[in-house]
Design a protein around this motif. Structure first.
Motif, PDB file in Angstrom:
ATOM      1  N   THR A 176       0.822  -1.141  -0.067  1.00  0.00           N
ATOM      2  CA  THR A 176       0.085   0.070   0.009  1.00  0.00           C
ATOM      3  C   THR A 176       0.918   1.363   0.080  1.00  0.00           C
ATOM      4  OG1 THR A 176      -0.203  -0.396   2.220  1.00  0.00           O
ATOM      5  CG2 THR A 176      -2.181  -0.974   1.101  1.00  0.00           C
ATOM      6  N   ILE A 177       2.078   1.291   0.783  1.00  0.00           N
ATOM      7  CA  ILE A 177       3.060   2.384   0.670  1.00  0.00           C
ATOM      8  C   ILE A 177       3.681   2.529  -0.746  1.00  0.00           C
ATOM      9  CG2 ILE A 177       5.086   3.304   1.756  1.00  0.00           C
ATOM     10  CD1 ILE A 177       4.411   1.736   4.309  1.00  0.00           C
ATOM     11  N   TYR A 178       3.629   1.483  -1.565  1.00  0.00           N
ATOM     12  CA  TYR A 178       4.183   1.361  -2.761  1.00  0.00           C
ATOM     13  C   TYR A 178       3.184   2.542  -3.561  1.00  0.00           C
ATOM     14  CZ  TYR A 178       5.982  -0.011  -7.271  1.00  0.00           C
ATOM     15  OH  TYR A 178       6.465   0.168  -8.590  1.00  0.00           O
ATOM     16  N   ASP A 179       2.013   2.209  -3.378  1.00  0.00           N
ATOM     17  CA  ASP A 179       0.823   2.925  -4.142  1.00  0.00           C
ATOM     18  C   ASP A 179       1.005   4.326  -3.586  1.00  0.00           C
ATOM     19  OD1 ASP A 179       0.072   0.585  -5.198  1.00  0.00           O
ATOM     20  OD2 ASP A 179      -1.824   0.397  -3.812  1.00  0.00           O
ATOM     21  N   ALA A 180       1.420   4.780  -2.395  1.00  0.00           N
ATOM     22  CA  ALA A 180       1.540   5.935  -2.171  1.00  0.00           C
ATOM     23  C   ALA A 180       2.992   6.638  -2.655  1.00  0.00           C
ATOM     24  CB  ALA A 180       1.642   6.195  -0.527  1.00  0.00           C
ATOM     25  N   LEU A 181       4.011   5.756  -3.063  1.00  0.00           N
ATOM     26  CA  LEU A 181       5.118   6.403  -3.487  1.00  0.00           C
ATOM     27  C   LEU A 181       4.920   6.603  -5.049  1.00  0.00           C
ATOM     28  CD1 LEU A 181       7.617   3.696  -2.149  1.00  0.00           C
ATOM     29  CD2 LEU A 181       7.907   5.995  -1.743  1.00  0.00           C
ATOM     30  N   ILE A 182       3.952   5.855  -5.643  1.00  0.00           N
ATOM     31  CA  ILE A 182       3.857   6.093  -6.895  1.00  0.00           C
ATOM     32  C   ILE A 182       2.809   7.379  -7.209  1.00  0.00           C
ATOM     33  CG2 ILE A 182       2.642   5.295  -9.222  1.00  0.00           C
ATOM     34  CD1 ILE A 182       3.191   2.386  -8.323  1.00  0.00           C
ATOM     35  N   LYS A 183       1.865   7.745  -6.131  1.00  0.00           N
ATOM     36  CA  LYS A 183       1.170   8.952  -6.249  1.00  0.00           C
ATOM     37  C   LYS A 183       1.942  10.247  -6.195  1.00  0.00           C
ATOM     38  CE  LYS A 183      -3.438   7.703  -4.890  1.00  0.00           C
ATOM     39  NZ  LYS A 183      -4.464   7.461  -3.901  1.00  0.00           N
ATOM     40  N   GLU A 184       2.987  10.098  -5.544  1.00  0.00           N
ATOM     41  CA  GLU A 184       3.754  11.152  -5.138  1.00  0.00           C
ATOM     42  C   GLU A 184       4.866  11.402  -6.340  1.00  0.00           C
ATOM     43  OE1 GLU A 184       4.360  13.636  -2.249  1.00  0.00           O
ATOM     44  OE2 GLU A 184       2.224  13.277  -2.087  1.00  0.00           O
ATOM     45  N   ALA A 187      11.228   9.040  -7.118  1.00  0.00           N
ATOM     46  CA  ALA A 187      12.197   8.326  -7.825  1.00  0.00           C
ATOM     47  C   ALA A 187      13.536   8.577  -7.102  1.00  0.00           C
ATOM     48  CB  ALA A 187      12.365   9.143  -9.386  1.00  0.00           C
ATOM     49  N   VAL A 188      14.240   7.516  -7.568  1.00  0.00           N
ATOM     50  CA  VAL A 188      15.756   7.621  -6.867  1.00  0.00           C
ATOM     51  C   VAL A 188      16.395   9.013  -7.090  1.00  0.00           C
ATOM     52  CG1 VAL A 188      18.234   6.585  -6.985  1.00  0.00           C
ATOM     53  CG2 VAL A 188      15.769   5.135  -7.496  1.00  0.00           C
ATOM     54  N   GLY A 189      16.827   9.334  -6.070  1.00  0.00           N
ATOM     55  CA  GLY A 189      17.450  10.850  -5.990  1.00  0.00           C
ATOM     56  C   GLY A 189      16.587  11.827  -5.386  1.00  0.00           C
ATOM     57  N   ASP A 190      15.244  11.562  -4.887  1.00  0.00           N
ATOM     58  CA  ASP A 190      14.352  12.325  -4.073  1.00  0.00           C
ATOM     59  C   ASP A 190      14.539  12.285  -2.913  1.00  0.00           C
ATOM     60  OD1 ASP A 190      13.342  12.950  -6.523  1.00  0.00           O
ATOM     61  OD2 ASP A 190      11.537  11.687  -6.383  1.00  0.00           O
ATOM     62  N   VAL A 191      14.358  13.360  -2.082  1.00  0.00           N
ATOM     63  CA  VAL A 191      14.116  13.232  -0.705  1.00  0.00           C
ATOM     64  C   VAL A 191      12.783  13.032  -0.306  1.00  0.00           C
ATOM     65  CG1 VAL A 191      14.617  14.727   1.692  1.00  0.00           C
ATOM     66  CG2 VAL A 191      16.170  14.817  -0.408  1.00  0.00           C
ATOM     67  N   ILE A 192      12.636  12.177   0.575  1.00  0.00           N
ATOM     68  CA  ILE A 192      11.259  11.985   1.164  1.00  0.00           C
ATOM     69  C   ILE A 192      11.256  11.540   2.399  1.00  0.00           C
ATOM     70  CG2 ILE A 192      10.634  10.718  -1.024  1.00  0.00           C
ATOM     71  CD1 ILE A 192      10.558   7.966   0.533  1.00  0.00           C
ATOM     72  N   TYR A 193       9.757  11.459   3.025  1.00  0.00           N
ATOM     73  CA  TYR A 193       9.887  10.969   4.611  1.00  0.00           C
ATOM     74  C   TYR A 193       8.554  10.096   4.628  1.00  0.00           C
ATOM     75  CZ  TYR A 193       6.653  14.742   6.002  1.00  0.00           C
ATOM     76  OH  TYR A 193       5.585  15.493   6.083  1.00  0.00           O
ATOM     77  N   ASN A 197       3.745   5.371  11.490  1.00  0.00           N
ATOM     78  CA  ASN A 197       2.559   4.894  12.047  1.00  0.00           C
ATOM     79  C   ASN A 197       1.305   4.796  11.029  1.00  0.00           C
ATOM     80  OD1 ASN A 197       3.756   4.959  14.589  1.00  0.00           O
ATOM     81  ND2 ASN A 197       2.472   7.141  14.987  1.00  0.00           N
ATOM     82  N   SER A 198       1.287   5.900  10.171  1.00  0.00           N
ATOM     83  CA  SER A 198       0.278   5.736   9.294  1.00  0.00           C
ATOM     84  C   SER A 198       0.666   5.277   7.762  1.00  0.00           C
ATOM     85  CB  SER A 198      -0.390   7.026   8.974  1.00  0.00           C
ATOM     86  OG  SER A 198       0.639   8.036   8.415  1.00  0.00           O
ATOM     87  N   GLY A 199       2.043   5.365   7.477  1.00  0.00           N
ATOM     88  CA  GLY A 199       2.708   4.849   6.272  1.00  0.00           C
ATOM     89  C   GLY A 199       2.380   6.096   5.096  1.00  0.00           C
ATOM     90  N   ALA A 200       2.137   7.336   5.653  1.00  0.00           N
ATOM     91  CA  ALA A 200       1.876   8.332   4.605  1.00  0.00           C
ATOM     92  C   ALA A 200       3.190   8.644   4.061  1.00  0.00           C
ATOM     93  CB  ALA A 200       1.244   9.431   5.290  1.00  0.00           C
ATOM     94  N   VAL A 201       3.375   8.899   2.953  1.00  0.00           N
ATOM     95  CA  VAL A 201       4.469   9.209   2.097  1.00  0.00           C
ATOM     96  C   VAL A 201       4.632  10.897   1.699  1.00  0.00           C
ATOM     97  CG1 VAL A 201       5.997   8.710   0.182  1.00  0.00           C
ATOM     98  CG2 VAL A 201       5.096   7.063   1.286  1.00  0.00           C
ATOM     99  N   LYS A 202       5.739  11.628   1.939  1.00  0.00           N
ATOM    100  CA  LYS A 202       5.549  12.809   1.458  1.00  0.00           C
ATOM    101  C   LYS A 202       7.002  13.207   0.820  1.00  0.00           C
ATOM    102  CE  LYS A 202       4.582  17.320   1.831  1.00  0.00           C
ATOM    103  NZ  LYS A 202       4.897  18.008   0.610  1.00  0.00           N
TER     104      LYS A 202
END
Length: 456
Positions: A176-184, A187-193, A197-202
């Protein structure tokens, strides 16, 4: 051997009417207006008055009050409002609208006003969260045979590598986190957090190690995060009250075909009920009392305010007195005229009882030297070369026609100059363009002289 120059693919900024306005151009120590600064020329008293308003907004002493910018056309009223917005910074909500926007076939006038009121009130929410943060070094989804049978494959988990200044970590994530990664669009080289708890990706932005690359989009480059990959972090989110209204008003339908069809068939614009807003206000007030959130009263700018009618004005009287109200800035170029929807005349087309609540800033017409200075700034912003004689001639055109008309002649004159094989605009180019295009006053004179030729 052929050698050709290739234009850089970096994004060019679009030049708009007020691109040159960078602030109010005030002295940071004394608060007095510098005659020519931050894209502003003249309007010293108006800029100083606006500077005091900015100070009051910063000290949160201005919420629920209103300001009126009044003056003849093309005297910098919208520029003043944008200058206030620039001074306040991007963290303070600034919501511009025009008086005629309220007349919609789908939504009530008062609803449009309330929606914009809520857009102009920000909420800064602070939360302490456990996060995984870093630059993405690896992103590989692991596939398995689909449990539903057939030839399809499903993603069982995702392996992601995160790197910070202190070290690197490899994480195994839920699909499910992979879906959030695709939505956001990570890509390799991006800074994310990723919130633990929730698995939300920014996605925070692209790592500044890649800043030398030429990208077609204007990317936001950010430094690689400090500290460990896994950490406790205070996350600050800026939302407006309208964002909260819209998020709660949208019905969360199921995934079946009928509910999806229902969502598609619904009209785009739906009114948010007063009951829902009251519920959201209760939650917001509770957050503020608990110290989790902080209210940021922003600015609602209503241009051409004389376009509003008596119903809107009476609604504004009430809205300005509510506990959650932003700073409202009105602008108008009307003198004494009818209040829309009535037979009564009033200064600026605004009812007297609302005028009573406003502090009024007056803008003055520009003199010849100020016009020439403004034209020189516009030429510089639009990257046009122009000589002194042409600027002086354009200043004369601005005096007998209008400043807007003079500014509009700059771009056509530069094209005429290029057609004639020159980079610099000269007086002959301005004269040629001026003979091609009429201003409003000249057009009105022609209409009066040739009335019999036109249908009335």
């Amino acid at each position: 051997m052929r050698i050709e120059e290739v234009q850089s693919s970096t994004k060019k900024q679009r030049i708009a009417t007020h691109t040159h306005i960078k602030g109010l151009g005030l002295d940071p120590n004394t608060g007095t207006a510098i005659p020519m600064a931050a894209g502003f020329v003249g309007q010293v008293a108006a800029r100083e008055a606006a500077g005091l308003v900015v100070d009051m907004i910063r000290q949160k002493k201005m919420a629920g009050r209103a300001l009126l910018l009044a003056g003849p056309p093309s005297t910098g009223k919208t520029a003043l409002a944008l200058g206030i917005s620039q001074e306040l910074g991007s963290k303070v909500p600034f919501c511009p609208m025009v008086g005629s926007e309220v007349y919609s076939a789908e939504v009530k006038k008062t609803e449009v006003l309330m929606e914009n009121f809520r857009r102009a009130i920000g909420l800064r929410i602070k939360e302490n969260k456990e996060v995984y943060e870093g630059e993405v070094t690896e992103l590989s989804p692991e596939e398995t045979e689909s449990t539903a049978g057939g030839y399809g494959k499903s993603i069982s988990h995702v392996i992601i590598g995160l790197k910070t200044v202190k070290g690197t970590k490899q994480l195994k994530l839920d699909p499910t986190i992979y879906d959030a990664l695709i939505k956001e669009k990570v890509a390799v080289g991006d800074v994310i957090y990723i919130e633990a708890n929730s698995g939300a990706v920014k996605r925070v932005g692209r790592c500044d190690a890649f800043a030398t690359e030429y990208d077609l989009e204007a990317e936001e480059y950010v430094p690689i995060p400090k500290g460990e990959v896994h950490k406790k972090k205070e996350i600050v989110q800026d939302v407006t009250l309208h964002d909260l209204d819209a998020a709660n008003a949208r019905p969360q339908g199921g995934q079946d075909i009928l509910s999806l069809m229902g969502q598609m068939m619904k009209p785009r614009k739906t009114e948010i009920t007063e009951k829902l807003r009251q519920e959201i206000n209760k939650v917001v007030n509770r957050y503020i009392d608990e110290g989790v959130a902080e209210l940021v009263p922003g600015v609602l700018f209503i241009d051409e305010v004389h376009m509003l009618d008596i119903e809107c004005f009476s609604y504004l009287n009430r809205a300005l007195e509510s506990t959650l109200a932003p700073i409202v800035i009105f602008a108008t170029n009307r003198g004494i005229c009818n209040v829309r929807g009535t037979d009564m005349t009033s200064p600026h087309g605004i009812p007297v009882d609302l005028l009573d609540r406003l502090v009024i800033i007056r803008t003055e017409t520009y003199g010849p030297t100020e016009m020439i200075q403004i034209l020189a700034i516009r030429a510089q912003v639009e990257e046009l070369e122009i000589d002194e004689e042409s600027l002086a001639y354009l200043g004369e055109i601005g005096q007998h026609a209008s400043l807007r008309h003079a500014i509009q002649l700059l771009s056509p004159a530069s094209i005429v100059a290029k057609t004639n094989g020159r980079d610099k605009i000269c007086k002959a180019d301005i004269e040629e363009v001026s003979s091609l295009y009429l201003d409003a006053k000249s057009s009105a004179k022609l209409l009066q002289a040739q009335q019999e030729r036109y249908i009335t």
